[in-house]
Design a protein around this motif. Structure first.
Motif, short mmCIF file in Angstrom:
data_model
loop_
_atom_site.label_atom_id
_atom_site.label_comp_id
_atom_site.label_asym_id
_atom_site.label_seq_id
_atom_site.Cartn_x
_atom_site.Cartn_y
_atom_site.Cartn_z
N LYS A 184 5.04 9.61 -3.24
CA LYS A 184 4.38 8.34 -2.93
C LYS A 184 5.31 7.57 -2.01
O LYS A 184 6.46 7.31 -2.35
N PHE A 241 4.58 4.23 3.67
CA PHE A 241 4.20 4.34 5.08
C PHE A 241 3.21 5.50 5.22
O PHE A 241 3.18 6.39 4.38
N LYS A 242 2.43 5.49 6.27
CA LYS A 242 1.47 6.57 6.49
C LYS A 242 2.22 7.76 7.08
O LYS A 242 2.79 7.67 8.17
N PRO A 243 2.25 8.87 6.35
CA PRO A 243 2.99 10.05 6.82
C PRO A 243 2.41 10.61 8.13
O PRO A 243 1.20 10.56 8.35
N ARG A 244 3.29 11.13 8.96
CA ARG A 244 2.87 11.78 10.21
C ARG A 244 3.05 13.28 10.05
O ARG A 244 3.91 13.75 9.30
N ALA A 263 1.76 11.96 -0.26
CA ALA A 263 2.10 13.05 0.66
C ALA A 263 2.69 14.19 -0.17
O ALA A 263 2.98 14.04 -1.35
N GLU A 276 0.85 -1.19 0.00
CA GLU A 276 0.00 0.00 0.00
C GLU A 276 0.88 1.24 0.00
O GLU A 276 1.82 1.34 0.78
N PHE A 326 1.08 5.58 0.05
CA PHE A 326 0.38 6.77 0.52
C PHE A 326 0.90 7.98 -0.24
O PHE A 326 2.07 8.04 -0.60
#
Length: 90
Positions: free
Chosen positions: A68, A71-74, A58, A54, A56
């Protein structure tokens, strides 16, 4: 001590060579079974087990472009596109 052997791939049925060097490697590692698949079928089997990763979307902290990432960006950590990340590493 070891000699090249021709084996038959259990997936595609093609002949492939189990080289003396590969046999020596298997012996050093303590592997008892010979390979059952050719290199192409081993690679295909490994890749099919991984599945799709997957990704993500950002905003790059350096250039503002689309990045792209796997990991899910913080909010508290910058994310860089691949070009900016490569420049940052130099």
């Amino acid at each position: 001590m070891f000699e090249d052997k021709t084996l038959v791939c259990k997936d595609c049925g093609a002949d492939f060579v189990f080289t003396a060097g590969e046999q020596e490697f298997y012996a050093e590692k303590g592997f008892e079974n010979e390979p059952q698949r050719c290199k192409a079928c081993r690679t295909a089997r490994k890749n099919s087990a991984k599945g799709e990763r997957e990704m993500f979307i950002a905003t790059c902290a350096a250039c503002g472009g689309e990045a792209k990432v796997p990991f899910k960006p913080r909010e508290d950590r910058p994310v860089y596109c691949s070009e900016c990340f490569a420049k940052k590493e130099d």
